[in-house]
Design a protein around this motif. Structure first.
Motif, mmCIF file in Angstrom:
data_model
loop_
_atom_site.group_PDB
_atom_site.id
_atom_site.type_symbol
_atom_site.label_atom_id
_atom_site.label_comp_id
_atom_site.label_asym_id
_atom_site.label_seq_id
_atom_site.Cartn_x
_atom_site.Cartn_y
_atom_site.Cartn_z
ATOM 1 N N MET A 24 0.840 -1.173 0.000
ATOM 2 C CA MET A 24 0.000 0.000 0.000
ATOM 3 C C MET A 24 0.886 1.237 0.000
ATOM 4 S SD MET A 24 -1.428 0.433 3.893
ATOM 5 C CE MET A 24 -1.381 -1.293 4.287
ATOM 6 N N LYS A 25 0.351 2.334 -0.471
ATOM 7 C CA LYS A 25 1.088 3.594 -0.499
ATOM 8 C C LYS A 25 0.662 4.462 0.676
ATOM 9 C CE LYS A 25 2.001 3.961 -5.397
ATOM 10 N NZ LYS A 25 1.942 4.799 -6.591
ATOM 11 N N ILE A 26 1.676 4.944 1.424
ATOM 12 C CA ILE A 26 1.442 5.905 2.493
ATOM 13 C C ILE A 26 2.494 7.007 2.361
ATOM 14 C CG2 ILE A 26 0.469 4.154 4.044
ATOM 15 C CD1 ILE A 26 3.104 4.321 5.657
ATOM 16 N N ASP A 27 2.259 8.126 3.015
ATOM 17 C CA ASP A 27 3.261 9.194 3.074
ATOM 18 C C ASP A 27 4.021 9.048 4.391
ATOM 19 O OD1 ASP A 27 2.647 10.341 0.678
ATOM 20 O OD2 ASP A 27 1.485 11.990 1.515
ATOM 21 N N VAL A 28 5.339 9.054 4.304
ATOM 22 C CA VAL A 28 6.186 8.968 5.488
ATOM 23 C C VAL A 28 7.036 10.230 5.531
ATOM 24 C CG1 VAL A 28 7.961 7.660 6.696
ATOM 25 C CG2 VAL A 28 6.226 6.447 5.346
ATOM 26 N N ASN A 29 6.796 11.045 6.526
ATOM 27 C CA ASN A 29 7.496 12.329 6.664
ATOM 28 C C ASN A 29 7.424 13.140 5.371
ATOM 29 O OD1 ASN A 29 8.099 11.647 9.282
ATOM 30 N ND2 ASN A 29 10.182 11.032 8.854
ATOM 31 N N GLY A 30 6.268 13.093 4.725
ATOM 32 C CA GLY A 30 6.034 13.896 3.532
ATOM 33 C C GLY A 30 6.452 13.269 2.226
ATOM 34 N N SER A 31 7.011 12.056 2.270
ATOM 35 C CA SER A 31 7.442 11.376 1.044
ATOM 36 C C SER A 31 6.612 10.115 0.818
ATOM 37 C CB SER A 31 8.917 10.972 1.139
ATOM 38 O OG SER A 31 9.731 12.104 1.283
ATOM 39 N N PRO A 32 6.161 9.878 -0.408
ATOM 40 C CA PRO A 32 5.393 8.666 -0.676
ATOM 41 C C PRO A 32 6.267 7.421 -0.541
ATOM 42 C CG PRO A 32 5.799 9.877 -2.710
ATOM 43 C CD PRO A 32 6.340 10.701 -1.597
ATOM 44 N N ARG A 33 5.722 6.399 0.111
ATOM 45 C CA ARG A 33 6.436 5.130 0.285
ATOM 46 C C ARG A 33 5.473 3.986 0.023
ATOM 47 N NH1 ARG A 33 11.268 5.474 3.437
ATOM 48 N NH2 ARG A 33 11.483 3.295 2.826
ATOM 49 N N GLU A 34 5.992 2.908 -0.482
ATOM 50 C CA GLU A 34 5.221 1.687 -0.705
ATOM 51 C C GLU A 34 5.631 0.694 0.372
ATOM 52 O OE1 GLU A 34 2.455 -0.674 -2.503
ATOM 53 O OE2 GLU A 34 2.998 1.256 -3.370
ATOM 54 N N ILE A 35 4.663 0.233 1.175
ATOM 55 C CA ILE A 35 4.946 -0.734 2.230
ATOM 56 C C ILE A 35 3.928 -1.855 2.174
ATOM 57 C CG2 ILE A 35 6.004 0.994 3.755
ATOM 58 C CD1 ILE A 35 3.401 0.831 5.426
ATOM 59 N N ASP A 36 4.256 -2.969 2.830
ATOM 60 C CA ASP A 36 3.291 -4.063 2.908
ATOM 61 C C ASP A 36 2.918 -4.396 4.346
ATOM 62 O OD1 ASP A 36 5.587 -5.334 3.762
ATOM 63 O OD2 ASP A 36 5.686 -6.735 2.093
ATOM 64 N N ALA A 37 3.233 -3.496 5.266
ATOM 65 C CA ALA A 37 2.932 -3.688 6.684
ATOM 66 C C ALA A 37 1.450 -3.419 6.960
ATOM 67 C CB ALA A 37 3.794 -2.761 7.526
ATOM 68 N N ALA A 38 0.884 -4.208 7.872
ATOM 69 C CA ALA A 38 -0.533 -4.052 8.197
ATOM 70 C C ALA A 38 -0.774 -3.106 9.363
ATOM 71 C CB ALA A 38 -1.145 -5.418 8.517
ATOM 72 N N ASN A 39 0.261 -2.906 10.205
ATOM 73 C CA ASN A 39 0.079 -2.031 11.365
ATOM 74 C C ASN A 39 1.291 -1.129 11.525
ATOM 75 O OD1 ASN A 39 2.089 -3.282 13.174
ATOM 76 N ND2 ASN A 39 0.683 -5.024 13.157
ATOM 77 N N LEU A 40 1.183 -0.179 12.426
ATOM 78 C CA LEU A 40 2.223 0.824 12.594
ATOM 79 C C LEU A 40 3.535 0.218 13.077
ATOM 80 C CD1 LEU A 40 3.202 3.699 12.516
ATOM 81 C CD2 LEU A 40 2.036 4.105 14.692
ATOM 82 N N ALA A 41 3.491 -0.715 14.003
ATOM 83 C CA ALA A 41 4.728 -1.334 14.501
ATOM 84 C C ALA A 41 5.472 -2.038 13.369
ATOM 85 C CB ALA A 41 4.423 -2.311 15.630
ATOM 86 N N ALA A 42 4.758 -2.781 12.547
ATOM 87 C CA ALA A 42 5.375 -3.485 11.418
ATOM 88 C C ALA A 42 5.921 -2.500 10.389
ATOM 89 C CB ALA A 42 4.370 -4.434 10.777
ATOM 90 N N ALA A 43 5.227 -1.394 10.187
ATOM 91 C CA ALA A 43 5.698 -0.385 9.238
ATOM 92 C C ALA A 43 7.007 0.225 9.705
ATOM 93 C CB ALA A 43 4.640 0.703 9.052
ATOM 94 N N LEU A 44 7.106 0.542 10.991
ATOM 95 C CA LEU A 44 8.347 1.107 11.520
ATOM 96 C C LEU A 44 9.501 0.123 11.347
ATOM 97 C CD1 LEU A 44 7.042 2.854 14.751
ATOM 98 C CD2 LEU A 44 7.803 3.945 12.627
ATOM 99 N N GLU A 45 9.236 -1.139 11.579
ATOM 100 C CA GLU A 45 10.260 -2.171 11.386
ATOM 101 C C GLU A 45 10.696 -2.209 9.920
ATOM 102 O OE1 GLU A 45 12.902 -4.878 12.667
ATOM 103 O OE2 GLU A 45 11.395 -4.080 14.022
ATOM 104 N N GLN A 46 9.735 -2.227 9.022
ATOM 105 C CA GLN A 46 10.033 -2.281 7.587
ATOM 106 C C GLN A 46 10.788 -1.036 7.114
ATOM 107 O OE1 GLN A 46 6.579 -3.028 5.165
ATOM 108 N NE2 GLN A 46 7.720 -2.840 3.276
ATOM 109 N N LEU A 47 10.500 0.101 7.701
ATOM 110 C CA LEU A 47 11.126 1.357 7.292
ATOM 111 C C LEU A 47 12.471 1.612 7.982
ATOM 112 C CD1 LEU A 47 7.867 3.487 7.303
ATOM 113 C CD2 LEU A 47 9.206 2.864 5.278
ATOM 114 N N GLY A 48 12.898 0.698 8.861
ATOM 115 C CA GLY A 48 14.200 0.825 9.500
ATOM 116 C C GLY A 48 14.201 1.500 10.853
ATOM 117 N N TRP A 49 13.035 1.729 11.421
ATOM 118 C CA TRP A 49 12.933 2.360 12.740
ATOM 119 C C TRP A 49 12.443 1.379 13.800
ATOM 120 C CZ3 TRP A 49 10.463 6.134 9.154
ATOM 121 C CH2 TRP A 49 11.286 7.232 8.903
#
Length: 65
Positions: free
Chosen positions: A1-26
């Motif tokens: 899915m596409k979300i904006d991360v700190n103002g930049s579009p990103r494509e992620i496959d995480a279902a929740n916020l914790a998983a997204a942070l992991e996928q994004l390196g945080w």
């Protein structure tokens, strides 16, 4: 899915916020998060679902003077 991360579009496959942070390196980082303008505490991240078009802000504390 596409979300904006700190103002930049990103494509992620995480279902929740914790998983997204992991996928994004945080995954282990001490950061503050806001989803669509609302603060999300660390304890709520695993239960916070993401949807296409969400706006995620990730802020890290800075040291120095």
């Amino acid at each position: 899915m596409k979300i904006d991360v700190n103002g930049s579009p990103r494509e992620i496959d995480a279902a929740n916020l914790a998983a997204a942070l992991e996928q994004l390196g945080w995954g282990e980082a001490r950061v503050a998060t806001a989803l669509n303008g609302r603060f999300v505490p660390v304890s709520a991240r695993p239960g916070t679902p993401l949807s296409t078009g969400d706006r995620l802000e990730v802020l890290a504390a800075m040291q120095g003077g």
